[in-house]
Write an enzyme that holds these catalytic residues in place. Structure first.
Site, PDB file in Angstrom:
ATOM      1  N   SER A   1       0.819  -1.325   0.086  1.00  0.00           N
ATOM      2  CA  SER A   1       0.059   0.105  -0.266  1.00  0.00           C
ATOM      3  C   SER A   1       0.901   1.227  -0.279  1.00  0.00           C
ATOM      4  O   SER A   1       1.867   1.198   0.419  1.00  0.00           O
ATOM      5  CB  SER A   1      -0.957  -0.157   1.153  1.00  0.00           C
ATOM      6  OG  SER A   1      -1.716   1.122   1.313  1.00  0.00           O
TER       7      SER A   1
ATOM      8  N   ASP B   1       3.898  -7.648   4.076  1.00  0.00           N
ATOM      9  CA  ASP B   1       2.497  -7.065   4.572  1.00  0.00           C
ATOM     10  C   ASP B   1       1.968  -7.777   5.383  1.00  0.00           C
ATOM     11  O   ASP B   1       1.923  -9.065   5.166  1.00  0.00           O
ATOM     12  CB  ASP B   1       2.102  -6.424   3.194  1.00  0.00           C
ATOM     13  CG  ASP B   1       1.454  -5.025   3.696  1.00  0.00           C
ATOM     14  OD1 ASP B   1       1.688  -4.029   3.251  1.00  0.00           O
ATOM     15  OD2 ASP B   1       0.449  -5.068   4.317  1.00  0.00           O
TER      16      ASP B   1
ATOM     17  N   ASP C   1       3.858 -10.081   9.653  1.00  0.00           N
ATOM     18  CA  ASP C   1       3.467  -8.998  10.576  1.00  0.00           C
ATOM     19  C   ASP C   1       4.776  -8.648  11.245  1.00  0.00           C
ATOM     20  O   ASP C   1       5.566  -9.427  11.764  1.00  0.00           O
ATOM     21  CB  ASP C   1       2.304  -9.527  11.743  1.00  0.00           C
ATOM     22  CG  ASP C   1       2.349  -8.377  12.742  1.00  0.00           C
ATOM     23  OD1 ASP C   1       3.107  -7.530  12.744  1.00  0.00           O
ATOM     24  OD2 ASP C   1       1.381  -8.805  13.589  1.00  0.00           O
TER      25      ASP C   1
ATOM     26  N   TYR D   1       2.717   8.016  18.304  1.00  0.00           N
ATOM     27  CA  TYR D   1       3.263   7.818  16.926  1.00  0.00           C
ATOM     28  C   TYR D   1       4.634   8.650  16.719  1.00  0.00           C
ATOM     29  O   TYR D   1       5.543   8.075  16.358  1.00  0.00           O
ATOM     30  CB  TYR D   1       2.267   8.423  16.160  1.00  0.00           C
ATOM     31  CG  TYR D   1       2.534   8.504  14.506  1.00  0.00           C
ATOM     32  CD1 TYR D   1       2.448   7.246  13.759  1.00  0.00           C
ATOM     33  CD2 TYR D   1       2.926   9.653  13.892  1.00  0.00           C
ATOM     34  CE1 TYR D   1       2.661   7.244  12.413  1.00  0.00           C
ATOM     35  CE2 TYR D   1       3.374   9.687  12.525  1.00  0.00           C
ATOM     36  CZ  TYR D   1       3.161   8.382  11.807  1.00  0.00           C
ATOM     37  OH  TYR D   1       3.677   8.369  10.432  1.00  0.00           O
TER      38      TYR D   1
ATOM     39  N   LYS E   1       8.428   6.970  15.714  1.00  0.00           N
ATOM     40  CA  LYS E   1       9.185   7.687  14.755  1.00  0.00           C
ATOM     41  C   LYS E   1      10.366   8.538  15.142  1.00  0.00           C
ATOM     42  O   LYS E   1      11.445   8.318  14.076  1.00  0.00           O
ATOM     43  CB  LYS E   1       8.239   8.532  13.845  1.00  0.00           C
ATOM     44  CG  LYS E   1       7.089   7.750  13.181  1.00  0.00           C
ATOM     45  CD  LYS E   1       7.392   6.703  12.179  1.00  0.00           C
ATOM     46  CE  LYS E   1       6.277   6.047  11.526  1.00  0.00           C
ATOM     47  NZ  LYS E   1       6.978   5.061  10.357  1.00  0.00           N
TER      48      LYS E   1
HETATM   49  P1  NAP Z   1      -0.353   2.845   4.191  1.00  0.00           P
HETATM   50  O1  NAP Z   1      -0.978   3.235   2.869  1.00  0.00           O
HETATM   51  O2  NAP Z   1      -1.322   2.491   5.424  1.00  0.00           O
HETATM   52  O3  NAP Z   1       0.656   1.643   4.169  1.00  0.00           O
HETATM   53  C1  NAP Z   1       1.088   0.993   5.408  1.00  0.00           C
HETATM   54  C2  NAP Z   1       1.603  -0.393   5.035  1.00  0.00           C
HETATM   55  O4  NAP Z   1       1.892  -1.038   6.191  1.00  0.00           O
HETATM   56  C3  NAP Z   1      -0.124  -0.782   4.940  1.00  0.00           C
HETATM   57  O5  NAP Z   1       0.055  -1.897   3.677  1.00  0.00           O
HETATM   58  C4  NAP Z   1      -0.353  -1.831   6.059  1.00  0.00           C
HETATM   59  O6  NAP Z   1      -1.024  -2.972   6.119  1.00  0.00           O
HETATM   60  C5  NAP Z   1       1.183  -2.091   6.463  1.00  0.00           C
HETATM   61  N1  NAP Z   1       1.282  -2.461   7.728  1.00  0.00           N
HETATM   62  C6  NAP Z   1       0.721  -2.063   9.109  1.00  0.00           C
HETATM   63  N2  NAP Z   1       0.911  -2.557   9.970  1.00  0.00           N
HETATM   64  C7  NAP Z   1       1.807  -3.618   9.604  1.00  0.00           C
HETATM   65  C8  NAP Z   1       2.297  -4.810  10.319  1.00  0.00           C
HETATM   66  N3  NAP Z   1       2.486  -5.051  11.558  1.00  0.00           N
HETATM   67  N4  NAP Z   1       3.215  -5.487   9.642  1.00  0.00           N
HETATM   68  C9  NAP Z   1       3.198  -5.507   8.316  1.00  0.00           C
HETATM   69  N5  NAP Z   1       2.609  -4.590   7.561  1.00  0.00           N
HETATM   70  C10 NAP Z   1       2.161  -3.603   8.275  1.00  0.00           C
HETATM   71  O7  NAP Z   1       0.343   4.089   4.682  1.00  0.00           O
HETATM   72  P2  NAP Z   1       1.674   4.923   4.104  1.00  0.00           P
HETATM   73  O8  NAP Z   1       1.402   6.441   4.342  1.00  0.00           O
HETATM   74  O9  NAP Z   1       1.981   4.539   3.003  1.00  0.00           O
HETATM   75  O10 NAP Z   1       2.657   5.012   5.190  1.00  0.00           O
HETATM   76  C11 NAP Z   1       4.053   4.282   4.917  1.00  0.00           C
HETATM   77  C12 NAP Z   1       4.934   4.803   6.071  1.00  0.00           C
HETATM   78  O11 NAP Z   1       5.135   6.254   5.915  1.00  0.00           O
HETATM   79  C13 NAP Z   1       4.439   4.570   7.342  1.00  0.00           C
HETATM   80  O12 NAP Z   1       5.654   4.096   8.460  1.00  0.00           O
HETATM   81  C14 NAP Z   1       3.938   5.881   7.907  1.00  0.00           C
HETATM   82  O13 NAP Z   1       4.119   5.888   9.290  1.00  0.00           O
HETATM   83  C15 NAP Z   1       4.957   6.881   7.003  1.00  0.00           C
HETATM   84  N6  NAP Z   1       4.376   8.157   6.924  1.00  0.00           N
HETATM   85  C16 NAP Z   1       3.396   8.456   6.169  1.00  0.00           C
HETATM   86  C17 NAP Z   1       3.077   9.939   5.957  1.00  0.00           C
HETATM   87  C18 NAP Z   1       2.215  10.237   4.870  1.00  0.00           C
HETATM   88  O14 NAP Z   1       1.886  11.612   4.801  1.00  0.00           O
HETATM   89  N7  NAP Z   1       1.333   9.387   4.242  1.00  0.00           N
HETATM   90  C19 NAP Z   1       3.820  10.752   6.674  1.00  0.00           C
HETATM   91  C20 NAP Z   1       4.578  10.429   7.561  1.00  0.00           C
HETATM   92  C21 NAP Z   1       4.853   8.846   7.802  1.00  0.00           C
HETATM   93  P3  NAP Z   1      -2.788  -2.683   6.356  1.00  0.00           P
HETATM   94  O15 NAP Z   1      -3.403  -1.802   5.406  1.00  0.00           O
HETATM   95  O16 NAP Z   1      -3.139  -4.077   6.061  1.00  0.00           O
HETATM   96  O17 NAP Z   1      -2.649  -2.509   7.527  1.00  0.00           O
END
Ligand code: NAP
Length: 248
Positions: free
Chosen positions: A13, A34, A60, A153, A157
């Site tokens: 994702s 994932d 996980d 959170y 981080k």
């Molecule tokens: P996302 O679309 O929700 O992707 C996160 C992915 O991690 C999902 O596929 C989720 O699976 C998976 N995941 C969650 N818990 C897990 C676990 N225990 N084991 C394995 N996989 C797991 O979010 P994203 O925005 O791309 O986030 C990616 C990273 O960027 C994260 O670390 C987030 O904190 C960081 N981030 C994002 C932003 C932003 O603006 N988007 C900003 C700062 C930091 P499920 O969907 O099945 O739960």
């Protein structure tokens, strides 16, 4: 990229998905870890359909045995992994600090920080054996700014940034670089869920972003792909912000 084997956690994702696509396009064989194994396998199949090499595994990242098994399967299916991108993460529901239960605190730290620990500790011996490796940890711009109601959170981080710096020092002499990208305001399912929870409004955030747009997962993937290249070998222990100029 020489044919390297890259593990991308959370690669089914959002940001992890874009990184998996970019690394595959650059020539890496990609293992997607994932929680949702079906989504991981579908993402890998999509990469293979356009000529890439990829596998998806149910992992996980909070479960060390599952992480170790995923690394073992990757080695068997694709070869020794020497690139690791930790993108799996979760955002808890916004909760004032005094209402934050220890369970919620632990759950967030467990996915975002312990998960990074497990994956780094499981894959690093492969990199040491190879004498070469690249780790990119996806942290968050919230560690620059803090965010009210997201104590667990932001803390998780910030921990990822600290771990990145220590690993860079310990493993630099072994040919391994370790960097972190703290993304800011990237259009993914996680960000849209945060908007629904009332944490932010997209239009207001665009107005606060110097480059005048929301970030795309591909913006993070581009920076990540650069850090993984051979020519980035002198960059380690760094925090490479990709946030449209929001946190300078
Ligand atoms: P996302 O679309 O929700 O992707 C996160 C992915 O991690 C999902 O596929 C989720 O699976 C998976 N995941 C969650 N818990 C897990 C676990 N225990 N084991 C394995 N996989 C797991 O979010 P994203 O925005 O791309 O986030 C990616 C990273 O960027 C994260 O670390 C987030 O904190 C960081 N981030 C994002 C932003 C932003 O603006 N988007 C900003 C700062 C930091 P499920 O969907 O099945 O739960």
């Amino acid at each position: 990229m020489t044919r390297r084997v890259a593990i991308v956690t959370g690669g089914a994702s959002g940001i992890g998905g874009a990184i998996a696509r970019r690394l595959a396009a650059d020539g890496a064989a990609v293992a997607i870890f994932d929680l949702d194994g079906g989504a991981a396998r579908a993402a890998a199949a999509a990469l293979e359909a356009v000529g890439g090499t990829a596998r998806g595994y149910t992992v996980d990242v909070t479960d060390r045995a599952a992480v170790d098994a995923g690394v073992e399967q990757t080695r068997g299916d694709l070869g020794r992994p020497t690139v690791l991108v930790n993108s799996a993460g979760m955002t808890p529901p916004p909760t004032p600090f005094l209402d934050t239960t220890f369970e919620l605190w632990r759950r967030t730290i467990s996915v975002n920080l312990d998960g990074t620990f497990h994956c780094c500790q499981s894959v690093l011996p492969e990199m040491v054996a190879e004498g070469w490796g690249r780790i990119v940890n996806i942290s968050s711009s919230s560690m620059h700014s803090g965010v009210p109601r997201l104590s667990s959170y932001v803390t998780s981080k910030s921990g990822v940034v600290g771990l990145t710096k220590v690993l860079a020092l310990e493993f630099g002499p072994r040919g391994i670089t370790v960097n972190t990208i703290p993304p800011g305001f990237i259009d993914t399912p996680m960000l849209r869920a945060s908007e629904k929870e009332g944490l932010m409004k997209t239009e207001e955030q665009i107005a606060r972003t110097p480059v005048g747009r929301i970030g795309q997962p591909e913006d993070i993937a581009a920076a990540c792909a650069f850090l993984i290249r051979e020519e980035a070998g002198y960059i380690t222990g760094q925090v490479i912000g990709v946030n449209g100029g929001r946190n300078t």
